[in-house]
Design a protein around this motif. Structure first.
Motif, PDB file in Angstrom:
ATOM      1  N   HIS A 138      13.152  12.814   1.297  1.00 53.00           N
ATOM      2  CA  HIS A 138      12.859  13.846   0.292  1.00 53.00           C
ATOM      3  C   HIS A 138      11.767  14.760   0.828  1.00 53.00           C
ATOM      4  CE1 HIS A 138       9.975  10.551  -0.399  1.00 53.00           C
ATOM      5  NE2 HIS A 138       9.136  11.500  -0.776  1.00 53.00           N
ATOM      6  N   GLN A 139      11.562  15.866   0.146  1.00 50.23           N
ATOM      7  CA  GLN A 139      10.461  16.755   0.501  1.00 50.23           C
ATOM      8  C   GLN A 139       9.773  17.263  -0.765  1.00 50.23           C
ATOM      9  OE1 GLN A 139      12.306  19.889   2.838  1.00 50.23           O
ATOM     10  NE2 GLN A 139      12.164  21.306   1.116  1.00 50.23           N
TER      11      GLN A 139
ATOM     12  N   PHE B 219       5.754  18.832   2.489  1.00 50.32           N
ATOM     13  CA  PHE B 219       5.720  17.473   3.022  1.00 50.32           C
ATOM     14  C   PHE B 219       7.145  16.906   2.957  1.00 50.32           C
ATOM     15  CE2 PHE B 219       1.417  18.230   1.504  1.00 50.32           C
ATOM     16  CZ  PHE B 219       0.615  17.685   2.503  1.00 50.32           C
ATOM     17  N   ARG B 220       7.728  16.643   4.122  1.00 50.42           N
ATOM     18  CA  ARG B 220       9.113  16.136   4.158  1.00 50.42           C
ATOM     19  C   ARG B 220       9.153  14.748   4.784  1.00 50.42           C
ATOM     20  NH1 ARG B 220      13.652  16.070   7.560  1.00 50.42           N
ATOM     21  NH2 ARG B 220      12.613  17.251   9.227  1.00 50.42           N
ATOM     22  N   VAL B 221       9.686  13.778   4.040  1.00 56.96           N
ATOM     23  CA  VAL B 221       9.748  12.386   4.477  1.00 56.96           C
ATOM     24  C   VAL B 221      11.110  12.103   5.111  1.00 56.96           C
ATOM     25  CG1 VAL B 221       9.772   9.982   3.697  1.00 56.96           C
ATOM     26  CG2 VAL B 221       8.123  11.605   2.737  1.00 56.96           C
ATOM     27  N   GLU B 222      11.079  11.453   6.284  1.00 59.54           N
ATOM     28  CA  GLU B 222      12.309  10.985   6.931  1.00 59.54           C
ATOM     29  C   GLU B 222      12.161   9.500   7.221  1.00 59.54           C
ATOM     30  OE1 GLU B 222      13.828  11.503  11.302  1.00 59.54           O
ATOM     31  OE2 GLU B 222      14.444  13.287  10.152  1.00 59.54           O
ATOM     32  N   ASN B 223      12.933   8.692   6.506  1.00 60.10           N
ATOM     33  CA  ASN B 223      12.885   7.244   6.682  1.00 60.10           C
ATOM     34  C   ASN B 223      13.899   6.782   7.725  1.00 60.10           C
ATOM     35  OD1 ASN B 223      10.900   6.674   4.641  1.00 60.10           O
ATOM     36  ND2 ASN B 223      12.468   7.152   3.114  1.00 60.10           N
ATOM     37  N   ASN B 224      13.597   5.669   8.368  1.00 64.73           N
ATOM     38  CA  ASN B 224      14.480   5.101   9.385  1.00 64.73           C
ATOM     39  C   ASN B 224      14.575   3.590   9.204  1.00 64.73           C
ATOM     40  OD1 ASN B 224      14.857   7.597  11.165  1.00 64.73           O
ATOM     41  ND2 ASN B 224      12.621   7.432  11.137  1.00 64.73           N
TER      42      ASN B 224
ATOM     43  N   VAL C 256       5.370  18.104   8.324  1.00 62.87           N
ATOM     44  CA  VAL C 256       4.533  19.034   7.558  1.00 62.87           C
ATOM     45  C   VAL C 256       4.740  20.448   8.088  1.00 62.87           C
ATOM     46  CG1 VAL C 256       2.186  19.648   6.900  1.00 62.87           C
ATOM     47  CG2 VAL C 256       2.811  17.234   7.148  1.00 62.87           C
ATOM     48  N   SER C 257       5.080  21.360   7.191  1.00 60.99           N
ATOM     49  CA  SER C 257       5.241  22.780   7.550  1.00 60.99           C
ATOM     50  C   SER C 257       4.510  23.627   6.517  1.00 60.99           C
ATOM     51  CB  SER C 257       6.719  23.165   7.609  1.00 60.99           C
ATOM     52  OG  SER C 257       7.370  22.891   6.379  1.00 60.99           O
TER      53      SER C 257
ATOM     54  N   HIS D 191       0.827  -1.203   0.000  1.00 58.31           N
ATOM     55  CA  HIS D 191       0.000   0.000   0.000  1.00 58.31           C
ATOM     56  C   HIS D 191       0.868   1.263   0.000  1.00 58.31           C
ATOM     57  CE1 HIS D 191      -3.069  -2.879   1.076  1.00 58.31           C
ATOM     58  NE2 HIS D 191      -4.001  -1.933   1.136  1.00 58.31           N
ATOM     59  N   GLY D 192       0.228   2.368  -0.327  1.00 58.71           N
ATOM     60  CA  GLY D 192       0.834   3.675  -0.167  1.00 58.71           C
ATOM     61  C   GLY D 192       0.001   4.485   0.806  1.00 58.71           C
ATOM     62  N   ILE D 193       0.450   5.706   1.086  1.00 60.59           N
ATOM     63  CA  ILE D 193      -0.246   6.564   2.044  1.00 60.59           C
ATOM     64  C   ILE D 193      -0.492   7.925   1.408  1.00 60.59           C
ATOM     65  CG2 ILE D 193      -0.244   7.458   4.404  1.00 60.59           C
ATOM     66  CD1 ILE D 193       2.101   5.610   4.992  1.00 60.59           C
ATOM     67  N   GLU D 194      -1.705   8.406   1.559  1.00 60.89           N
ATOM     68  CA  GLU D 194      -2.014   9.771   1.156  1.00 60.89           C
ATOM     69  C   GLU D 194      -2.116  10.628   2.407  1.00 60.89           C
ATOM     70  OE1 GLU D 194      -4.615  11.180  -2.316  1.00 60.89           O
ATOM     71  OE2 GLU D 194      -5.955  11.255  -0.558  1.00 60.89           O
ATOM     72  N   PHE D 195      -1.198  11.578   2.538  1.00 59.69           N
ATOM     73  CA  PHE D 195      -1.187  12.477   3.686  1.00 59.69           C
ATOM     74  C   PHE D 195      -1.982  13.738   3.334  1.00 59.69           C
ATOM     75  CE2 PHE D 195       2.592   9.900   4.195  1.00 59.69           C
ATOM     76  CZ  PHE D 195       2.571   9.590   5.552  1.00 59.69           C
ATOM     77  N   LYS D 196      -2.761  14.200   4.283  1.00 57.49           N
ATOM     78  CA  LYS D 196      -3.606  15.378   4.072  1.00 57.49           C
ATOM     79  C   LYS D 196      -3.334  16.395   5.166  1.00 57.49           C
ATOM     80  CE  LYS D 196      -7.093  12.178   2.354  1.00 57.49           C
ATOM     81  NZ  LYS D 196      -8.437  11.589   2.550  1.00 57.49           N
ATOM     82  N   ALA D 197      -3.274  17.648   4.786  1.00 56.87           N
ATOM     83  CA  ALA D 197      -3.021  18.732   5.729  1.00 56.87           C
ATOM     84  C   ALA D 197      -4.094  19.794   5.587  1.00 56.87           C
ATOM     85  CB  ALA D 197      -1.644  19.341   5.483  1.00 56.87           C
TER      86      ALA D 197
END
Length: 428
Positions: A376-377, A358-363, A408-409, A337-343
């Motif tokens: 990425h952002q 929208f800035r992604v930080e993976n771990n 999210v900023s 699946h993927g994710i749709e982020f909403k602000a």
């Protein structure tokens, strides 16, 4: 926490008893709690006297409430009649009250019972709120099993979230009340959690008809108990298996430290460190959950007051319509699946030029093997709604197992007006 565990409160009678000085108690001069007050407490305690399940399950997107039962896990009740054995994964959670023995030295049995039972009942409700099953109550300790409704990673997430929420409750609500009432300050809880896979956990009925119990046999169940015993006060200890399953990283876990001879030493392995048939040490790693960092990722009612309201839905494709809402840190998002982020933003200025970043930080270890960890952002122009709020959304594919963050900023006329808010997601 007050809004979740709102009913935890010492009664006036309990407070009066606790306020007696310890010397009077030891001389037998402490006024006992009246039979009338105890009767009232017991009548109250016969019910689910906390709204913990409703509050927590709403925050984590879990429907309904769980019925209170105890004993063998419902998934393996059929073993009672068959007498057979069966493999099946489980995440085990042990929680006990630390320092409760000392309470009995200074306070009446009525007071000690009341206090311990309040904590135990909160723990039971919390376990059920996270889809766990209370297997046993052992004095002032509880053993609970989590099966995640058939999902291994969800079982581990539920158990860790349960432990973290309980610890936060003790820190924010119980400890301050104890200090106000002059009760022993060294009282708290310790939590141990570990996961055993399908092949490493065997379920079966011990004993015989009339004196029996269906339970899990596993190194990992036993280790969860050892982790609880060695956990620092008001902390959660995790075993290597549960950490590896979820791909947890250094932000949310740390190596246990202790002080011996005035020196701080690291304790990376469960003790005793057993050796195998070839005399090689097992070196089974243990970790302390970084309570402040991890609890800061969890959902709270206060999130509704944030300047940016972040939500998300799960989809197999970006062009799909979905009502599968994801609540942060609540469960594992499948790699399919993927994710749709909403602000949803209420601007700080009168500008119509609203941009959401929208800035992604993976771990985790999988992301660490990729150049830049896939971080990425993406800037997204927000659209104004009739309500005056601005809306933006961003689709992200899932790729790496772990606990990842979406930041999210908001920019207005190119200037940062709302700093980053963190929204955390389990992938796997």
């Amino acid at each position: 926490m007050k809004s979740i565990f709102g009913s935890f409160e010492m009664s006036p009678t309990i407070i009066k008893s606790a306020a007696m000085d310890s010397a009077s108690v030891q001389r037998g001069m402490c006024e006992s709690i009246s039979t009338e007050s105890i009767t009232g407490v017991e009548t109250f305690q016969d019910k689910h006297d906390y709204n913990i399940q409703n509050n927590l399950r709403k925050l984590y997107g879990k429907p309904g409430v769980k019925k209170a039962v105890i004993g063998g896990h419902p998934d393996f009740n059929h073993l009672v009649d068959s007498g057979e054995k069966e493999n099946g994964f489980v995440t085990s959670l042990f929680v006990d009250i630390q320092g409760s023995t000392r309470l009995g030295v200074f306070y009446t049995p009525d007071l000690v019972f009341y206090f311990k039972n309040q904590i135990i009942k909160c723990a039971i409700e919390c376990v059920m709120a996270f889809d766990g099953h209370v297997h046993r109550i052992m004095g002032d300790a509880i053993l609970a099993f989590f099966r995640g409704n058939g999902n291994e990673r969800n079982s581990a997430i539920d158990a860790i979230n349960c432990g973290a929420v309980l610890v936060q409750f003790i820190r924010e609500e119980v400890v301050p009340q104890l200090r106000e009432r002059g009760l022993a300050e060294d009282v708290g809880i310790r939590v141990g959690v570990d996961y055993g896979s399908h092949t490493h956990v065997l379920w079966g009925m011990y004993g015989y008809s009339g004196v029996s119990e269906v339970t899990a046999t596993s190194f990992h169940v036993d280790v969860a108990a050892k982790l609880q015993q060695s956990a620092p006060r008001n902390r959660v200890m995790l075993g290597q298996s549960v950490v590896d399953l979820l791909g947890l990283h250094d932000e949310v876990i740390e190596v246990r430290r202790s002080t011996k001879g005035g020196e701080k030493i690291l304790e990376p392995y469960v003790t005793p460190n057993y050796t195998d048939a070839n005399k090689r040490p097992m070196n089974y790693r243990q970790y302390v959950l970084s309570q402040n960092n991890y609890s800061g990722l969890l959902p709270f009612e206060e999130d509704l007051d944030q300047p940016v309201k972040i939500s998300s839905t799960l989809k197999r494709r970006s062009d799909e319509v979905s009502d599968d809402h994801y609540f942060k840190c609540s469960r594992a998002v499948p790699l399919t699946h993927g994710i749709e982020f909403k602000a949803l933003v209420r601007p700080r200025t009168n500008s119509d030029d609203i941009e959401v970043i929208f800035r992604v930080e993976n771990n985790g270890s999988q992301a660490a093997s990729i150049d830049g960890k896939g971080n990425h952002q993406t800037p997204v122009a927000a659209r104004r709604r009739e309500s005056g709020e601005y809306f933006a959304k961003q689709w992200e594919n899932t790729a790496y197992v772990g606990l990842h963050h979406m930041y999210v900023s908001v920019l207005e006329d190119g200037l940062l007006t709302i700093p980053e808010q963190k929204y955390s997601v389990y992938i796997g």
